[in-house]
Design an enzyme around this catalytic site. Structure first.
Site, mmCIF file in Angstrom:
data_model
loop_
_atom_site.group_PDB
_atom_site.id
_atom_site.type_symbol
_atom_site.label_atom_id
_atom_site.label_comp_id
_atom_site.label_asym_id
_atom_site.label_seq_id
_atom_site.Cartn_x
_atom_site.Cartn_y
_atom_site.Cartn_z
ATOM 1 C CB SER A 119 -0.967 0.028 1.182
ATOM 2 O OG SER A 119 -0.633 -0.841 2.185
ATOM 3 C CG HIS A 140 -2.771 -0.460 -3.541
ATOM 4 N ND1 HIS A 140 -3.018 0.860 -3.272
ATOM 5 C CD2 HIS A 140 -2.975 -1.111 -2.371
ATOM 6 C CE1 HIS A 140 -3.354 0.994 -2.006
ATOM 7 N NE2 HIS A 140 -3.338 -0.187 -1.433
ATOM 8 C CD GLU A 152 -3.683 3.663 -5.899
ATOM 9 O OE1 GLU A 152 -3.564 4.871 -6.120
ATOM 10 O OE2 GLU A 152 -3.224 3.122 -4.880
ATOM 11 C CG ASN A 190 -3.079 4.435 1.231
ATOM 12 O OD1 ASN A 190 -4.177 4.538 1.778
ATOM 13 N ND2 ASN A 190 -2.533 3.263 0.990
HETATM 14 N N1 LIG Z 1 -5.243 -4.278 4.979
HETATM 15 C C1 LIG Z 1 -5.492 -3.420 4.013
HETATM 16 O O1 LIG Z 1 -6.483 -2.680 4.055
HETATM 17 C C2 LIG Z 1 -4.587 -3.373 2.801
HETATM 18 C C3 LIG Z 1 -5.056 -2.756 1.619
HETATM 19 C C4 LIG Z 1 -4.231 -2.751 0.496
HETATM 20 C C5 LIG Z 1 -2.956 -3.300 0.559
HETATM 21 N N2 LIG Z 1 -2.519 -3.869 1.724
HETATM 22 C C6 LIG Z 1 -1.168 -4.465 1.730
HETATM 23 O O2 LIG Z 1 -1.286 -5.872 1.565
HETATM 24 C C7 LIG Z 1 -0.216 -6.535 2.248
HETATM 25 C C8 LIG Z 1 -0.791 -7.548 3.216
HETATM 26 O O3 LIG Z 1 -1.647 -6.899 4.125
HETATM 27 P P1 LIG Z 1 -2.749 -7.690 4.982
HETATM 28 O O4 LIG Z 1 -3.681 -6.657 5.506
HETATM 29 O O5 LIG Z 1 -3.261 -8.839 4.202
HETATM 30 O O6 LIG Z 1 -1.852 -8.238 6.195
HETATM 31 P P2 LIG Z 1 -2.089 -9.542 7.100
HETATM 32 O O7 LIG Z 1 -1.321 -9.281 8.351
HETATM 33 O O8 LIG Z 1 -3.528 -9.894 7.171
HETATM 34 O O9 LIG Z 1 -1.370 -10.720 6.250
HETATM 35 C C9 LIG Z 1 0.014 -10.763 6.009
HETATM 36 C C10 LIG Z 1 0.409 -12.224 5.826
HETATM 37 O O10 LIG Z 1 1.777 -12.268 5.383
HETATM 38 C C11 LIG Z 1 2.359 -13.414 5.959
HETATM 39 N N3 LIG Z 1 3.803 -13.297 5.897
HETATM 40 C C12 LIG Z 1 4.657 -12.642 6.717
HETATM 41 N N4 LIG Z 1 5.923 -12.783 6.275
HETATM 42 C C13 LIG Z 1 5.866 -13.532 5.158
HETATM 43 C C14 LIG Z 1 6.850 -14.052 4.256
HETATM 44 N N5 LIG Z 1 8.128 -13.798 4.422
HETATM 45 N N6 LIG Z 1 6.417 -14.797 3.215
HETATM 46 C C15 LIG Z 1 5.102 -15.077 3.042
HETATM 47 N N7 LIG Z 1 4.142 -14.622 3.866
HETATM 48 C C16 LIG Z 1 4.517 -13.863 4.907
HETATM 49 C C17 LIG Z 1 1.792 -13.454 7.363
HETATM 50 O O11 LIG Z 1 1.907 -14.767 7.934
HETATM 51 C C18 LIG Z 1 0.333 -13.065 7.105
HETATM 52 O O12 LIG Z 1 -0.488 -14.193 6.884
HETATM 53 C C19 LIG Z 1 0.619 -5.423 2.880
HETATM 54 O O13 LIG Z 1 1.675 -5.080 2.023
HETATM 55 C C20 LIG Z 1 -0.372 -4.277 3.001
HETATM 56 O O14 LIG Z 1 0.218 -3.019 3.045
HETATM 57 C C21 LIG Z 1 -3.303 -3.929 2.840
#
Ligand SMILES: NC(=O)c1ccc[n+]([C@@H]2O[C@H](COP(=O)([O-])OP(=O)(O)OC[C@H]3O[C@@H](n4cnc5c(N)ncnc54)[C@H](O)[C@@H]3O)[C@@H](O)[C@H]2O)c1
Length: 284
Positions: A119, A140, A152, A190
């Protein structure tokens, strides 16, 4: 490029959602996570949501079963060797993402595209961890992925037109609307949303009004479906602070300085809905 099989790295809320929409759209999907518990939870969540879609009449029984059959879990990044595209959705941490991209570059076939759902982190820098920066791109998605229409599509400095077109077409196949954005801190979503949320927090901090009243102003006055402070609680106040810091550091402009009240809440462990307390209380 024709995409048949993809890998999603990270089975958290975003990764599981991305795997679900890709499997539903006819792609073979491998879902990988370092944590076995997260992987199991991610797969179970997908099955539950597909079942709910069936019950609501949004998916036929056949389509649900076909999507489930196209989805498999993976316990090693080496499995990327059979994929045309990898979408990384692991934690928002540059070191972890660089390490994942370095490995993916080693395992994935030469033609494969490597995308990140980050993000806020710079795509150009993530791409520099690989020997194929022209095939690295930002994709994104918004949360929750099966519901939100926007993607995005972020071009890093060296992203090729072919990579961009393939990912744009994939977004359309997933029934999303792709928007092209260049690689600058916060991209577009963002960069615009977070300063608004930060300003709403300043308004509380300076005593302009209460969180409830500020949210009412934005809902009734601006027709926003949700007020900025409630939205901040849903996103997570730690995430909001982190993104403001990326903007502040990335642009070097004091207009992006995070509000001290946001820092205070995060230090107190008031991270919003996920911890039960943020600008609102979610206990009980
Ligand atoms: N939550 C939101 O609203 C949102 C929106 C858009 C983008 N994002 C982006 O998406 C990504 C994930 O966010 P999320 O909200 O799903 O987080 P989350 O915490 O729900 O999930 C992250 C996952 O990554 C896993 N993980 C950690 N290290 C790892 C590795 N080395 N290899 C493989 N898996 C690994 C964790 O075990 C976990 O299951 C981030 O980059 C975040 O910025 C989040």
């Amino acid at each position: 490029m024709q995409l048949n099989k993809i890998m999603v790295v990270g089975a958290g809320q975003m990764g599981a959602g991305i795997a679900q929409v890709c499997a539903t759209a006819g792609l073979h999907v491998l879902l990988y996570d370092v944590s076995e518990a997260s992987l199991k939870k991610g797969i179970a969540g997908i099955q539950k949501r597909l079942q709910r879609a069936l019950e609501k009449g949004k998916l036929t029984g056949e389509a649900r079963q076909a999507a489930v059959n196209r989805l498999a879990s993976s316990t090693t990044l080496e499995d990327a060797q059979s994929c045309d595209l990898v979408i990384e959705a692991a934690v928002e941490n540059m070191e972890i993402k660089m390490d994942i991209f370095r490995q993916l570059d080693e395992y994935a076939p030469g033609h494969a595209i490597l995308a990140s759902n980050t993000s806020s982190l710079p795509i150009t820098e993530i791409a520099a961890a690989t020997k194929r920066p022209n095939q690295v791109i930002g994709m994104h998605f918004m949360n929750p992925v099966p519901v939100m229409k926007l993607v995005e599509v972020i071009r890093g400095l060296q992203t090729s037109n072919e990579t961009f077109e393939t990912v744009k077409q994939l977004a359309v196949r997933l029934e999303k609307t792709p928007v092209e954005v260049n690689d600058y801190p916060g991209f577009a979503a963002n960069r615009i949303l977070m300063p608004m949320i930060n300003e709403a927090i300043y308004a509380v901090y300076e005593g302009v009004s209460s969180p409830e009243d500020i949210d009412t102003v934005m809902k009734l006055g601006m027709n926003h479906p949700m007020g900025p402070l409630q939205l901040a609680d849903f996103i997570g106040l730690d995430t909001c602070l982190y993104i403001m810091e990326v903007l502040h550091e990335g642009f070097g402009d004091s207009k992006y300085r995070p509000c001290p009240l946001l820092r205070k809440y995060v230090k107190a462990g008031w991270l919003g809905k996920k911890t039960g307390q943020g600008f609102y209380s979610y206990q009980g």
